[in-house]
Design an enzyme around this catalytic site. Structure first.
Site, PDB file in Angstrom:
ATOM      1  N   GLU A  77       5.537  44.075  -5.767  1.00  0.00           N
ATOM      2  CA  GLU A  77       4.293  44.851  -5.703  1.00  0.00           C
ATOM      3  C   GLU A  77       4.484  46.366  -5.701  1.00  0.00           C
ATOM      4  O   GLU A  77       4.008  47.063  -4.806  1.00  0.00           O
ATOM      5  CB  GLU A  77       3.499  44.418  -4.466  1.00  0.00           C
ATOM      6  CG  GLU A  77       3.188  42.930  -4.485  1.00  0.00           C
ATOM      7  CD  GLU A  77       2.559  42.412  -3.199  1.00  0.00           C
ATOM      8  OE1 GLU A  77       2.334  43.187  -2.271  1.00  0.00           O
ATOM      9  OE2 GLU A  77       2.307  41.196  -3.128  1.00  0.00           O
ATOM     10  N   GLU A  85       2.965  32.561  -7.329  1.00  0.00           N
ATOM     11  CA  GLU A  85       2.223  32.380  -6.068  1.00  0.00           C
ATOM     12  C   GLU A  85       0.843  31.800  -6.362  1.00  0.00           C
ATOM     13  O   GLU A  85      -0.173  32.281  -5.864  1.00  0.00           O
ATOM     14  CB  GLU A  85       2.096  33.727  -5.330  1.00  0.00           C
ATOM     15  CG  GLU A  85       3.438  34.379  -5.043  1.00  0.00           C
ATOM     16  CD  GLU A  85       3.350  35.647  -4.181  1.00  0.00           C
ATOM     17  OE1 GLU A  85       2.298  35.904  -3.592  1.00  0.00           O
ATOM     18  OE2 GLU A  85       4.364  36.372  -4.123  1.00  0.00           O
TER      19      GLU A  85
HETATM   20  O1  9MR Z   1       1.498  33.979   2.554  1.00  0.00           O
HETATM   21  C1  9MR Z   1       2.047  35.057   3.280  1.00  0.00           C
HETATM   22  C2  9MR Z   1       1.354  35.187   4.618  1.00  0.00           C
HETATM   23  O2  9MR Z   1       1.677  34.068   5.428  1.00  0.00           O
HETATM   24  C3  9MR Z   1       1.748  36.486   5.306  1.00  0.00           C
HETATM   25  O3  9MR Z   1       0.983  36.660   6.471  1.00  0.00           O
HETATM   26  C4  9MR Z   1       1.529  37.644   4.350  1.00  0.00           C
HETATM   27  C5  9MR Z   1       1.927  38.957   4.974  1.00  0.00           C
HETATM   28  O4  9MR Z   1       1.826  40.024   4.097  1.00  0.00           O
HETATM   29  O5  9MR Z   1       2.277  37.444   3.175  1.00  0.00           O
HETATM   30  C6  9MR Z   1       1.848  36.326   2.464  1.00  0.00           C
HETATM   31  O6  9MR Z   1       2.549  36.214   1.248  1.00  0.00           O
HETATM   32  C7  9MR Z   1       2.360  37.273   0.315  1.00  0.00           C
HETATM   33  C8  9MR Z   1       3.638  37.367  -0.486  1.00  0.00           C
HETATM   34  O7  9MR Z   1       4.727  37.571   0.351  1.00  0.00           O
HETATM   35  C9  9MR Z   1       3.548  38.491  -1.507  1.00  0.00           C
HETATM   36  N1  9MR Z   1       2.392  38.348  -2.338  1.00  0.00           N
HETATM   37  C10 9MR Z   1       1.117  38.167  -1.652  1.00  0.00           C
HETATM   38  C11 9MR Z   1       1.230  36.986  -0.676  1.00  0.00           C
HETATM   39  C12 9MR Z   1      -0.107  36.749  -0.019  1.00  0.00           C
HETATM   40  O8  9MR Z   1      -0.463  37.847   0.770  1.00  0.00           O
END
Ligand code: 9MR
Length: 379
Positions: free
Chosen positions: A154, A259
């Site tokens: 990102e 994702e």
């Molecule tokens: O799914 C993840 C969630 O459990 C966490 O709280 C969150 C914290 O930022 O991150 C989520 O995963 C993210 C991923 O690492 C990067 N792309 C976006 C995902 C959804 O937020």
């Protein structure tokens, strides 16, 4: 005799319509691409977990949803916590899965100490040294075991320029390139990916493609770009993701759907998966909190997944892996984002771990695709 024969024939026809228990997602898609899922520790560190059992049966790749992020692995400088990540990698190995490391360099879920030093912000040399140490330690530990890494997560905004990140702030625009170089040094055989959300947007697509071309010209190793693909029932349009997959193929890298999920809940924010925004709970944003999704919504969800996968199948040559961001609705991050405590229905398995109609549709799709490609796009 005739009646018995008729009964046998119609029973066998009926069974032919039912999904055969021998069929699995990873099986039916194996001629096309790898099918993966993100897992939390509740699934891979607990041998009794129903989610873990589904993952073993249905998926041939796993990504750690949170357990390999910098805040988990190196909460304080030089203090590494490997315990949970080790169990994740052991789980993947035990089940013969492609293991994906997520993620090395990100502006989020990274402890502040990385970016500070006594008296203020850390200077470029300190940041580069810390980035290198982190990447070498993490990638080095799992060398030859982790199949590929989301090296940078990102880094672009929707317009295709670099967004704010404390890494970029302290190092400069070359922080992405440096991260890829360090990861390649640490494990020359690991695949390396750039990963981002909103990859359907034209500006971001063009910005990332420019970076890929620049890396290729300079000899910086990159294997693929991850399109996170957090989507909604109503959009974004499949054709916009398709354009990104085509543009990446033309630039000489594979696309990964990294994702994938489909939120069915109403959103005031449109299609973006912008990580910063969150909103107070309001009942109107949580219409199906009793755990029952109305039939027509279930059908819409099935159509949405079918349309996405019909496009993925058409571009199977350009796509290496499709990973869902979770296994079942009960444990999806979307129950808590962008509003805490909602009941969303974004994945292929329901709250009782049963396959949903969208699962059956995805199991059936590859054989339909073989006989008439594009069939999933019918209204
Ligand atoms: O799914 C993840 C969630 O459990 C966490 O709280 C969150 C914290 O930022 O991150 C989520 O995963 C993210 C991923 O690492 C990067 N792309 C976006 C995902 C959804 O937020």
């Amino acid at each position: 005799m005739k009646t018995i024969l008729l009964v046998i024939v119609s029973l066998s026809q009926l069974f032919a319509l039912l999904p055969s228990s021998a069929e699995t997602l990873k099986g039916v898609y194996s001629p096309y691409f790898t099918i993966g899922a993100a897992l939390g520790a509740y699934a891979f560190a607990n041998p009794e977990s129903p989610v873990g059992a589904i993952a073993v049966r249905e998926f041939s790749s796993v990504t750690a949803e949170n357990e390999m992020k910098p805040e988990r692995l190196q909460p304080r400088e030089g203090e590494f916590r490997w315990d949970v990540a080790d169990r994740f990698v052991e789980f993947g190995e035990r089940n013969g899965m492609k293991i994906i490391g997520h993620c090395l360099v990100w502006h989020s879920q990274t402890p502040r100490w990385f970016f500070q030093k006594e008296g203020g912000k850390a200077d470029r040399d300190t940041l580069v040294r810390r980035m290198k140490a982190h990447i070498h330690a993490v990638v080095g530990r799992y060398k030859g075991r982790v199949h590929g890494w989301d090296v940078v997560n990102e880094a672009f905004d929707d317009a295709g320029t670099l967004r704010y990140s404390p890494w970029r702030d302290g190092i400069g625009d070359d922080f992405i390139e440096l991260a890829f170089r360090f990861a390649h040094e640490a494990d020359p055989d690991a695949e390396l990916y750039y990963n981002d959300f909103n990859m359907f947007r034209r500006g971001k697509r063009e910005g990332v493609v420019r970076m890929v071309r620049d890396f290729k010209a300079k000899g910086v190793h990159i294997d693929a770009v991850g399109l996170q693909t957090h989507t909604r029932l109503s959009g974004p349009p499949v054709a916009e993701y398709e354009a990104t997959i085509e543009a990446l193929a033309a630039a000489g890298v594979k696309a990964m759907i990294t994702e994938l999920d489909v939120s069915v809940l109403p959103s005031p924010w449109g299609h973006t998966a912008e990580i910063m925004s969150s909103q107070e709970y309001r009942a109107k944003y949580d219409p199906w909190k009793d755990g029952n999704l109305p039939h027509e919504k279930q059908q819409e969800l099935t159509r949405r997944y079918r349309d996405l996968f019909a496009m993925f199948l058409r571009h199977a040559d350009a796509i290496d892996r499709v990973t869902f961001w979770g296994v079942c609705d009960r444990t999806s991050w979307l129950n808590n984002y962008p509003v805490r405590g909602r009941t969303d229905y974004p994945l292929l398995f329901d709250r009782s771990y049963r396959p949903k109609p969208c699962y059956d549709a995805l199991i059936a799709l590859p054989s339909l695709h073989k006989t008439s490609p594009g069939v999933g796009n019918l209204p």
